[in-house]
Write an enzyme that holds these catalytic residues in place. Structure first.
Site: not given
Length: 509
Positions: A236, A315, A436, A399, A403
């Site tokens: 995602c 990562h 989603n 703002h 996700h």
């Protein structure tokens, strides 16, 4: 009305994000300051230039005449200094990164025929005959608490009775989403497809041959020397990875456009088994996609909406627990699905902590940085028993586009970052209205803020997403101009007056 279950579906310790601000590693703060110093030359040179200009402005005519006479008697020094100045200016203009502008973007809104209410979802799931009564009940309870509304979308192949997932239907879904978003984007920007020099498509779970990016090149007859990339399996957060990749390419290739398409494909990735860790994805993921046009042409600034300020990628794949918390695999009956492990929330919290610790020095005001860093040094180096200082990211951004992966994650981020309901509204309403939509959810959220008329010139927007691998990525944008909602075309415009809505903790089906 169903009686509320006594035991939660997921244990509290696994469901909640950790308080990631209470455990911060100095190496990530150091990394953030390294980024700051790397781009800090312009920050330090600007005041120096202003001071010199202010000093020269105070010179009288006599002072200027005296300076001129002095220069005439030191011609060699003047020539050398002039050459040095020209050399330094040349180096500056050659090495400074080209600006990256977001000209415009579009989000795909499926047809009414693809709408899927919670009741339709449960009815279709039952009609497949694939799920046990216990797992149908499990899906119902997940759906009730998911934060999704009654107007999300699923592809035809999943809604059909019986379902007919196949490669043909998956391609049909991909083409519908991609071409729908791109057509709207090209209409908004009036850009000739032949002028696009970079194409990046990200879709985690559907990677056909020819690739999705090749499908776009073929459909729009893009030029032969286009730099085309197809990113798969990156979860995602892949949308922001695509933005980061486009940024680096635009910094090295002058005067061109980059088009980014972010989407997910549901058709071939609907799970028809009875492993509960794989059934959660069915309840949350929905159809959607977005297309974004970026430019490094300086004359495009006047018509662009945003300028890319920075990107930060994290990562955690070197850690086995992080690497395996989201995995596509077969169950005991050889049915493929995406497994979400119980460690997912803890892993997400750790990745998020690392990402925002690196991002902080780049975006936070000096006062917040000093307080945060001083507290951190006191706790880590001097072992002082003081309460950890939580920076106020509301001072850095107007703002927030977080996700919309699920309600629990949004709840924990709101609490940990001390955000208001107003800041969380775009994410919650996107989850409610569209579900989603994976990597494209950030763009539905930004479109929501635009439709509400919230975006003003100079506003700063933080997009943050996380996904399999495990990865957490951020992008920071600054509004080049105020966005007038009356002139916008996006998936919210014809119904924005209905939002925000109150989303119940437990809905009825």
């Amino acid at each position: 009305m169903d009686v509320e279950q006594k035991k939660p579906l997921i244990e509290s310790s696994d469901r909640n994000l950790p308080d990631f601000k209470k455990s911060v590693k100095l190496k990530y703060v150091k990394l953030g300051y390294h980024y700051l110093i790397t781009h800090g030359m312009y920050l330090f040179l600007s005041p120096l230039v202003l001071v010199i200009a202010a000093q020269i402005s105070t010179f009288s005519v006599t002072d200027l005449r005296s300076l001129w006479e002095h220069l005439q008697y030191n011609l060699i020094s003047v020539v050398v200094c002039s050459m040095l100045l020209v050399f330094l200016m040349t180096i500056y203009f050659m090495t400074r990164p080209r600006p990256v502008y977001l000209v415009n973007f579009s989000c795909f809104k499926p047809d009414e025929s693809r709408k899927c209410t919670k009741k339709i979802f449960m009815d279709r799931s039952k009609l497949t005959g694939s799920f046990t009564e216990e797992n149908l009940e499990f899906q119902r309870k997940i759906l009730q608490r998911s934060g999704l509304g009654e107007s999300t979308y699923l592809p035809e192949a999943v809604l059909n009775v019986p379902p007919n997932p196949c490669m043909k239907e998956a391609r049909k879904e991909a083409e519908t989403v991609m071409f729908g978003a791109i057509d709207e984007l090209l209409a908004k920007t009036n850009v000739n497809p032949k002028d696009i020099g970079i194409l990046i498509v990200n879709c985690s779970l559907f990677n056909p041959t020819p690739s999705l990016s090749a499908m776009v090149v073929n459909h729009y007859k893009l030029r032969g020397n286009i730099l085309s990339y197809n990113l798969g399996g990156m979860g995602c957060s892949a949308g922001l990875i695509s933005i980061d990749l486009a940024k680096h390419l635009l910094h090295s290739i002058p005067n061109t456009y980059a088009m980014v398409i972010s989407m997910e494909n549901i058709t071939l990735n609907w799970y028809f088994g009875n492993d509960r860790s794989k059934l959660v994805s069915n309840c949350l993921f929905r159809m959607g996609g977005a297309a974004i046009l970026l430019s490094n042409k300086r004359w495009d600034r006047r018509r662009s909406k945003y300028e890319l300020v920075d990107t930060v990628r994290t990562h955690k794949g070197a850690d086995d627990k992080c690497f395996g918390c989201i995995t596509q695999e077969e169950d005991s009956a050889s049915k493929i699905g995406v497994t979400l492990s119980k460690e997912l929330m803890a892993v997400a919290g750790d990745a998020l902590k690392t990402n925002i610790t690196t991002l902080g020095p780049l975006v936070l005001p000096t006062s917040e940085q000093l307080l945060f860093f001083a507290t951190l040094v006191g706790r880590k180096l001097f072992k002082m028993k003081i309460k950890p200082y939580i920076p106020d990211f509301k001072l850095a951004f107007e703002h927030f586009c977080i996700h919309a992966g699920g309600r629990a994650v949004l709840d924990e981020l709101e609490k940990n970052l001390k955000l208001t309901e107003w800041h969380m509204e775009p994410s919650r309403m996107t989850l409610y209205r569209f579900g989603n939509t994976s990597s494209s959810s950030l763009w539905y959220e930004l479109a929501y803020s635009e439709a509400k008329g919230r975006i003003k010139k100079g506003d700063r927007i933080w997009q943050i997403a996380f996904g399999s691998g495990f990865k957490c990525n951020s992008s920071v944008w600054r509004a080049v101009r105020s966005v007038n909602p009356k002139k916008e075309k996006n998936p919210w415009m014809d119904e924005i007056h209905e939002f925000p809505v109150e989303v119940p903790k437990v809905s009825t089906i």
